[in-house]
Design a protein around this motif. Sequence first.
Motif, mmCIF file in Angstrom:
data_model
loop_
_atom_site.group_PDB
_atom_site.id
_atom_site.type_symbol
_atom_site.label_atom_id
_atom_site.label_comp_id
_atom_site.label_asym_id
_atom_site.label_seq_id
_atom_site.Cartn_x
_atom_site.Cartn_y
_atom_site.Cartn_z
ATOM 1 N N SER A 115 0.762 -0.654 0.035
ATOM 2 C CA SER A 115 -0.466 0.123 0.347
ATOM 3 C C SER A 115 0.970 0.857 0.175
ATOM 4 O O SER A 115 0.532 2.092 -0.769
ATOM 5 C CB SER A 115 -0.884 0.241 0.838
ATOM 6 N N ALA A 116 2.255 1.301 0.674
ATOM 7 C CA ALA A 116 2.831 2.411 0.824
ATOM 8 C C ALA A 116 3.412 2.408 -0.752
ATOM 9 O O ALA A 116 4.011 3.556 -1.183
ATOM 10 C CB ALA A 116 3.889 2.085 1.720
ATOM 11 N N TRP A 117 3.772 1.666 -1.614
ATOM 12 C CA TRP A 117 4.271 1.502 -2.241
ATOM 13 C C TRP A 117 3.633 2.077 -3.558
ATOM 14 O O TRP A 117 3.914 3.023 -4.414
ATOM 15 C CB TRP A 117 4.983 0.504 -2.991
ATOM 16 N N VAL A 118 2.363 1.930 -3.018
ATOM 17 C CA VAL A 118 0.779 2.396 -4.445
ATOM 18 C C VAL A 118 1.181 4.095 -4.332
ATOM 19 O O VAL A 118 1.141 4.658 -5.173
ATOM 20 C CB VAL A 118 -0.618 2.272 -4.183
ATOM 21 N N GLU A 119 0.917 4.300 -2.742
ATOM 22 C CA GLU A 119 0.510 5.767 -2.579
ATOM 23 C C GLU A 119 2.395 6.459 -3.083
ATOM 24 O O GLU A 119 2.141 8.081 -3.146
ATOM 25 C CB GLU A 119 0.812 5.874 -0.727
ATOM 26 N N GLU A 120 3.598 6.220 -3.328
ATOM 27 C CA GLU A 120 4.509 7.209 -3.225
ATOM 28 C C GLU A 120 4.509 7.349 -4.925
ATOM 29 O O GLU A 120 4.932 7.821 -5.134
ATOM 30 C CB GLU A 120 5.839 5.852 -2.651
ATOM 31 N N THR A 121 4.086 6.064 -5.541
ATOM 32 C CA THR A 121 3.890 5.691 -6.966
ATOM 33 C C THR A 121 2.528 7.269 -7.269
ATOM 34 O O THR A 121 3.461 7.591 -8.408
ATOM 35 C CB THR A 121 3.548 4.553 -7.783
ATOM 36 N N LEU A 122 1.712 7.115 -6.570
ATOM 37 C CA LEU A 122 0.892 8.389 -6.921
ATOM 38 C C LEU A 122 1.739 9.305 -6.801
ATOM 39 O O LEU A 122 1.048 10.593 -7.737
ATOM 40 C CB LEU A 122 -0.259 8.032 -6.109
ATOM 41 N N ARG A 123 1.835 9.721 -5.584
ATOM 42 C CA ARG A 123 3.012 11.359 -5.233
ATOM 43 C C ARG A 123 3.776 11.756 -6.098
ATOM 44 O O ARG A 123 3.672 12.629 -7.533
ATOM 45 C CB ARG A 123 3.718 10.836 -4.300
ATOM 46 N N ARG A 124 4.700 10.115 -6.664
ATOM 47 C CA ARG A 124 5.483 10.376 -8.321
ATOM 48 C C ARG A 124 4.805 10.899 -9.468
ATOM 49 O O ARG A 124 5.617 11.179 -10.350
ATOM 50 C CB ARG A 124 6.772 10.441 -7.381
ATOM 51 N N GLU A 125 4.587 9.218 -9.684
ATOM 52 C CA GLU A 125 4.295 9.208 -11.332
ATOM 53 C C GLU A 125 2.272 8.773 -11.689
ATOM 54 O O GLU A 125 2.180 7.430 -11.412
ATOM 55 C CB GLU A 125 4.703 7.906 -11.595
ATOM 56 N N PRO A 126 1.636 9.756 -10.928
ATOM 57 C CA PRO A 126 0.093 9.537 -10.962
ATOM 58 C C PRO A 126 -0.084 8.726 -12.467
ATOM 59 O O PRO A 126 0.573 9.568 -13.538
ATOM 60 C CB PRO A 126 -0.316 10.182 -10.581
ATOM 61 N N PRO A 127 -1.273 7.835 -13.138
ATOM 62 C CA PRO A 127 -1.833 8.557 -13.855
ATOM 63 C C PRO A 127 -2.440 9.658 -14.516
ATOM 64 O O PRO A 127 -2.120 8.951 -15.990
ATOM 65 C CB PRO A 127 -2.671 7.127 -13.756
ATOM 66 N N VAL A 128 -3.086 10.316 -14.033
ATOM 67 C CA VAL A 128 -3.587 11.527 -13.905
ATOM 68 C C VAL A 128 -2.924 12.526 -13.969
ATOM 69 O O VAL A 128 -2.140 12.928 -12.464
ATOM 70 C CB VAL A 128 -4.987 11.814 -13.472
ATOM 71 N N THR A 129 -2.025 13.248 -14.831
ATOM 72 C CA THR A 129 -0.892 13.976 -14.685
ATOM 73 C C THR A 129 -1.094 15.480 -14.810
ATOM 74 O O THR A 129 -0.613 16.693 -14.520
ATOM 75 C CB THR A 129 -0.133 13.112 -16.244
ATOM 76 N N THR A 130 -2.498 16.222 -15.261
ATOM 77 C CA THR A 130 -3.047 17.604 -15.607
ATOM 78 C C THR A 130 -4.228 17.389 -15.461
ATOM 79 O O THR A 130 -5.327 16.154 -15.617
ATOM 80 C CB THR A 130 -2.457 17.753 -16.408
ATOM 81 N N TRP A 131 -4.661 17.860 -15.173
ATOM 82 C CA TRP A 131 -6.110 18.978 -14.774
ATOM 83 C C TRP A 131 -7.108 20.368 -15.757
ATOM 84 O O TRP A 131 -5.545 21.327 -15.134
ATOM 85 C CB TRP A 131 -6.714 18.658 -13.799
ATOM 86 N N SER A 186 8.109 4.992 3.207
ATOM 87 C CA SER A 186 7.696 5.190 4.234
ATOM 88 C C SER A 186 8.059 6.970 4.736
ATOM 89 O O SER A 186 7.380 7.697 5.348
ATOM 90 C CB SER A 186 9.229 4.863 5.266
ATOM 91 N N ARG A 187 8.043 7.888 3.387
ATOM 92 C CA ARG A 187 7.470 8.792 3.395
ATOM 93 C C ARG A 187 6.403 9.621 4.324
ATOM 94 O O ARG A 187 5.232 8.758 4.711
ATOM 95 C CB ARG A 187 7.273 9.513 2.328
ATOM 96 N N GLU A 188 6.480 9.988 5.400
ATOM 97 C CA GLU A 188 5.428 10.493 6.426
ATOM 98 C C GLU A 188 4.140 11.403 5.845
ATOM 99 O O GLU A 188 2.963 11.127 6.124
ATOM 100 C CB GLU A 188 6.366 10.986 7.622
ATOM 101 N N ASN A 189 5.012 12.361 4.943
ATOM 102 C CA ASN A 189 3.752 13.233 4.417
ATOM 103 C C ASN A 189 3.118 12.470 2.519
ATOM 104 O O ASN A 189 3.033 13.335 2.113
ATOM 105 C CB ASN A 189 3.822 14.394 4.000
ATOM 106 N N VAL A 190 2.969 11.684 2.685
ATOM 107 C CA VAL A 190 2.779 11.646 0.947
ATOM 108 C C VAL A 190 1.739 10.745 0.740
ATOM 109 O O VAL A 190 1.317 11.679 -0.071
ATOM 110 C CB VAL A 190 3.411 9.485 1.351
ATOM 111 N N ARG A 191 0.833 11.427 1.796
ATOM 112 C CA ARG A 191 -0.788 11.416 1.172
ATOM 113 C C ARG A 191 -0.916 12.867 1.291
ATOM 114 O O ARG A 191 -2.067 13.444 1.089
ATOM 115 C CB ARG A 191 -1.880 10.447 2.504
ATOM 116 N N HIS A 192 -0.249 14.095 1.596
ATOM 117 C CA HIS A 192 -0.346 15.285 0.961
ATOM 118 C C HIS A 192 -0.150 15.827 -0.531
ATOM 119 O O HIS A 192 -0.975 16.416 -0.964
ATOM 120 C CB HIS A 192 0.564 16.332 1.497
ATOM 121 N N HIS A 193 -0.184 14.554 -1.522
ATOM 122 C CA HIS A 193 0.044 14.965 -2.844
ATOM 123 C C HIS A 193 -1.575 15.071 -3.068
ATOM 124 O O HIS A 193 -2.695 14.893 -3.016
ATOM 125 C CB HIS A 193 -0.081 13.063 -3.634
ATOM 126 N N LEU A 194 -1.257 15.769 -5.014
ATOM 127 C CA LEU A 194 -2.592 16.063 -4.517
ATOM 128 C C LEU A 194 -3.455 15.004 -5.990
ATOM 129 O O LEU A 194 -4.385 15.125 -7.516
ATOM 130 C CB LEU A 194 -2.608 17.084 -6.060
#
Length: 416
Positions: free
Chosen positions: A279-295, A339-347
């Motif tokens: 689950s942590a890897w999924v979240e970190e991937t979302l932060r760095r390399e999300p599938p939805v890149t712009t809006w 293990s990034r503490e604030n990973v869920r702060h991504h947009l």
Amino acid sequence: MLDRLDLFGTGFAADPYPALAALRHTAPVHHDPGTGLWLVSRYVDVRRVLLEPGTYVPDNAQRAVAPLPMSALRALARAGFTLPPALADNGGSTHAGLRRLVMRFFSSERVSAAMPVIEETARELAADIRDRFSAGATCDLAADYARPLPCQVMMRLLGIKGISADKLLKWSDAALELFYGRPPAERQTYLAELVGDFHRWLSDQVAGAAPEDGLVGALRNHRLPGGELLDRATAVAVCFFVFIAGQSTTGQLISTVLRRVAADPQAWSRAATEDAFASAWVEETLRREPPVTTWRRIAAREVELSGVRLPAGAHLLLMLMGTGSDPDVFTEPEQLCPSRENVRHHLSFGAGRHRCPGALLARTEAAVALRTAAHLLPDAVLMEDEPPPMLGLLSFRAPLRVPVRRMGASEPQQSR
């Protein structure tokens, strides 16, 4: 660099990070002549835009970014294609009620109840790959696993029958390319025919005898703020958005997660047995390399962002992917750190009233997909030394291939 920026170019799709960094550092609000859009790249500015829906309206969120030729418009017209504002592009009074309706089907209770279906689907798909993998064949986890998994889950959860997952995926991918790509006119017409077929099928679903306790049945019975029943065209528009997000974008996320973890044998091994790690890897991937890149958004009045004055009616492109690498928010953002503490702060799922309603389901499917693949396909190693071909649309990005082979089946492969 910015004078040569091509948001549709293969170079940007392969490695967008240098350009995103240049935008943040030197031109955080930059007018892109190639698209006519104002690129907003700093985390603080993007978050502000997302949280001020009255100032920055979503009316352009699902418009085609490239003009459609008359032949494509005719193909859509023959299918009766129309998409009234429904979810992502709806800034009106009907949005809140429609969003609440959809959110009921993606609640934590519903996702928890769906876990057996998600896990069973992942096991079945991985098992189909396992024999070839065990025999030493190279297997493409994107095409054979990541992409069909969320589509098959959605079909099972919604009781969709009489159509293949391959067709639904083809229609969904066609819609993304038509509205967020820059294909040549001949291909636009081909894609429009597919999107027209998709729209006809969705219209038939809405008009048919769908279960009252399902999404389509709930839409058919939904009442607008004035008390009138939701019109069929808007119900179809809701389904159009939900089906695409539930298939293509989640499949893109899973492909990216698998490619990143398969490149690290130690991480692959841990993902097979440690639920929290996956689950942590999924979240970190979302932060760095999300599938939805712009809006996209439109300024409803004259505004100022990072010292740049924008006129009323300015079309903005929010660089969601770039915000996850903003060093003002994330320490050493280029490093993947589960293990990034604030990973869920991504947009990456947005923020505010238009935040992705299926975020929890997407996270869950991606984590289950990673755990299951790592467990059933041990010793997998990524087979590419070069960057893979990438889906490079204006708002969507993912590897088109994730080729893996069992370590030791041929020459030992070095992970990257």
